[in-house]
Motif scaffolding. Structure first.
Motif, short mmCIF file in Angstrom:
data_model
loop_
_atom_site.label_atom_id
_atom_site.label_comp_id
_atom_site.label_asym_id
_atom_site.label_seq_id
_atom_site.Cartn_x
_atom_site.Cartn_y
_atom_site.Cartn_z
N LEU A 293 64.25 -9.14 -8.05
CA LEU A 293 64.16 -7.72 -7.73
C LEU A 293 62.73 -7.36 -7.33
O LEU A 293 62.51 -6.59 -6.39
N ALA A 294 61.75 -7.91 -8.04
CA ALA A 294 60.35 -7.66 -7.71
C ALA A 294 60.03 -8.17 -6.31
O ALA A 294 59.28 -7.54 -5.54
N MET A 295 60.59 -9.33 -5.94
CA MET A 295 60.40 -9.86 -4.60
C MET A 295 60.99 -8.93 -3.54
O MET A 295 60.37 -8.69 -2.49
N LEU A 296 62.18 -8.40 -3.81
CA LEU A 296 62.81 -7.47 -2.87
C LEU A 296 61.96 -6.22 -2.70
O LEU A 296 61.73 -5.76 -1.56
N LEU A 297 61.47 -5.67 -3.79
CA LEU A 297 60.62 -4.48 -3.71
C LEU A 297 59.32 -4.79 -2.97
O LEU A 297 58.83 -3.97 -2.19
N ALA A 298 58.77 -5.97 -3.21
CA ALA A 298 57.54 -6.37 -2.52
C ALA A 298 57.76 -6.45 -1.01
O ALA A 298 56.91 -6.05 -0.22
N ARG A 299 58.92 -6.96 -0.63
CA ARG A 299 59.23 -7.10 0.79
C ARG A 299 59.40 -5.73 1.45
O ARG A 299 58.99 -5.52 2.60
N ARG A 300 59.99 -4.78 0.71
CA ARG A 300 60.28 -3.46 1.27
C ARG A 300 59.10 -2.51 1.20
O ARG A 300 58.98 -1.60 2.02
N MET A 301 58.23 -2.69 0.20
CA MET A 301 57.19 -1.69 -0.06
C MET A 301 55.77 -2.15 0.25
O MET A 301 54.83 -1.37 0.10
N THR A 302 55.61 -3.40 0.67
CA THR A 302 54.28 -3.90 1.03
C THR A 302 54.37 -4.61 2.38
O THR A 302 55.46 -5.00 2.82
N PRO A 303 53.23 -4.81 3.02
CA PRO A 303 53.23 -5.55 4.29
C PRO A 303 53.19 -7.06 4.10
O PRO A 303 53.04 -7.80 5.06
N LYS A 327 70.22 -12.46 -2.08
CA LYS A 327 71.15 -12.47 -3.21
C LYS A 327 71.06 -11.15 -3.98
O LYS A 327 72.07 -10.58 -4.39
N THR A 328 69.84 -10.65 -4.16
CA THR A 328 69.64 -9.39 -4.88
C THR A 328 70.25 -8.23 -4.10
O THR A 328 70.87 -7.34 -4.67
N GLU A 329 70.06 -8.23 -2.78
CA GLU A 329 70.65 -7.17 -1.95
C GLU A 329 72.17 -7.15 -2.06
O GLU A 329 72.79 -6.08 -2.11
N THR A 330 72.77 -8.34 -2.13
CA THR A 330 74.22 -8.43 -2.30
C THR A 330 74.65 -7.91 -3.67
O THR A 330 75.63 -7.15 -3.79
N LEU A 331 73.91 -8.27 -4.71
CA LEU A 331 74.24 -7.83 -6.07
C LEU A 331 74.11 -6.32 -6.22
O LEU A 331 74.87 -5.70 -6.96
N LEU A 332 73.15 -5.72 -5.52
CA LEU A 332 72.94 -4.28 -5.62
C LEU A 332 74.16 -3.48 -5.18
O LEU A 332 74.35 -2.34 -5.61
N GLU A 333 75.00 -4.07 -4.33
CA GLU A 333 76.17 -3.36 -3.83
C GLU A 333 77.24 -3.17 -4.90
O GLU A 333 78.06 -2.25 -4.81
N SER A 334 77.22 -4.04 -5.94
CA SER A 334 78.28 -3.96 -6.96
C SER A 334 77.76 -3.86 -8.39
O SER A 334 78.51 -3.47 -9.29
#
Length: 351
Positions: A293-303, A327-334
């Motif tokens: 989840l931290a990796m996903l946030l890093a990708r979306r919120m930092t350059p 994988k996290t993006e997929t899990l967030l849907e459910s």
């Protein structure tokens, strides 16, 4: 009053900012527009819940609807007709009443209010006794047919430490999502602020400014962008140009800049881990989920690139980071728990 535009509507209800006396409702807020123009009876029979991110205009809309409701009951001149309390204030008042062994006056005030507004319901999370009391008061108001308006950043059913009884009472009426302005409503707000601030800016420049700003910006931040342009032009003693627009875009982006360290600390704290756990090679399932989840946030919120994110989180390669993010993006849907943690982390990082 409602004024129609091709894709947006302007409601004279006090605005998404204290300096703009309107709320511009575009396609992203069609339901808000409908409710504000409809007869009060469509929502007054049960709690009306307004949900949306900070700065989206929840409180403004709540107060507008409360004023309309009191006016329709011929109570427009009664200053006590609308009882407005933040959830934090309610919890404090309840605690003080318990300490003084004098609860009836508080209950009487809440029960007899012509319209009750409880703002920022999510902030009552963890205050068990106050939640139980509020649940009873909402039940009482429902039985009396008294209008109750609640605001929250997210659904109570998705808010950690909100008791099921309160969560269920909050969503039995209408639930209205409120979003940040998008599309034509956002450019309309930028024009309104430019007029308000006396900034001469063309439609083409408005379009360039809108395209450069992040999509998740509240109306007050759009005002900040116009103020930045005004300041830049005054300092350079020049008309609005590309440099002025870029200064506003840069300033708006800098307001919520976050780094990998802050993201990691925030996610780790919410999950109950140590920061170094997320950067370690631990394969413990809860650590893996928090790290992803931290990796996903890093990708979306930092350059930061995938390689840089991977290097920070224990020297992982970019393909490993990409797999974790997908994988996290997929899990967030459910996965509602993961989605709730995601929303909580984003709110803390934006604060």
């Amino acid at each position: 009053m409602l004024r129609q535009r091709p894709r947006d509507a302007k409601l004279s209800v006090g605005g998404q900012s204290s300096s703009l006396p309107v709320f511009v409702a575009g396609e992203e807020n069609r339901l808000v527009s409908f409710v504000c123009q409809s007869d009060v009876s469509i929502w007054a029979s049960g709690p009306l819940l307004l949900i949306g991110p900070e700065g989206s205009g929840k409180t403004t809309i709540a107060l507008h609807l409360a004023a309309r409701c009191s006016a329709e009951a011929s109570l427009a001149d009664d200053s006590s007709a609308v009882k407005f309390l933040s959830a934090v204030d309610f919890a404090r008042d309840y605690a003080e009443a318990i300490a003084a062994d004098d609860l009836p006056p508080l209950r009487d005030t809440i029960d007899k209010a012509a319209v009750l507004v409880i703002d920022d319901l999510h902030l009552i999370a963890g205050k068990t006794a106050a939640q139980d009391e509020l649940t009873i008061r909402i039940d009482q108001r429902i039985s009396l047919g008294a209008p109750t308006i609640l605001t929250s950043r997210r659904l109570p059913t998705e808010t950690r430490s909100i008791r099921p009884q309160l969560a269920s009472r909050s969503v039995i009426g209408l639930t209205i999502p409120i979003a940040y302005p998008q599309g034509s409503s956002r450019t309309s707000i930028l024009r309104e602020y430019a007029l308000l601030r006396g900034v001469e800016i063309s439609d083409e420049q408005i379009g360039l400014l809108d395209a450069g700003l992040r999509p998740d910006i509240a109306a007050r931040n759009l005002d900040g962008a116009i103020k930045q342009i005004d300041l830049h032009c005054r300092m350079s003693q020049a008309a609005v140009d590309v440099a002025a627009l870029q200064s506003a875009i840069n300033a708006a982006g800098a307001q919520n800049d976050v780094d990998l360290g802050k993201i990691t600390r925030t996610v780790a704290k919410i999950w109950g881990h140590r920061t170094r756990d997320l950067r370690s090679g631990s394969r413990k399932q809860s650590v893996v989920r928090a790290r992803s989840l931290a990796m996903l946030l890093a990708r979306r919120m930092t350059p930061c690139s995938l390689d840089k994110i991977g290097e920070y989180f224990g020297g992982r390669d970019h393909s490993t980071v990409l797999h974790a993010i997908r994988k996290t993006e997929t899990l967030l849907e459910s996965d509602t728990d993961l989605s709730r943690i995601m929303h909580e982390a984003k709110e803390k990082l934006a604060a």
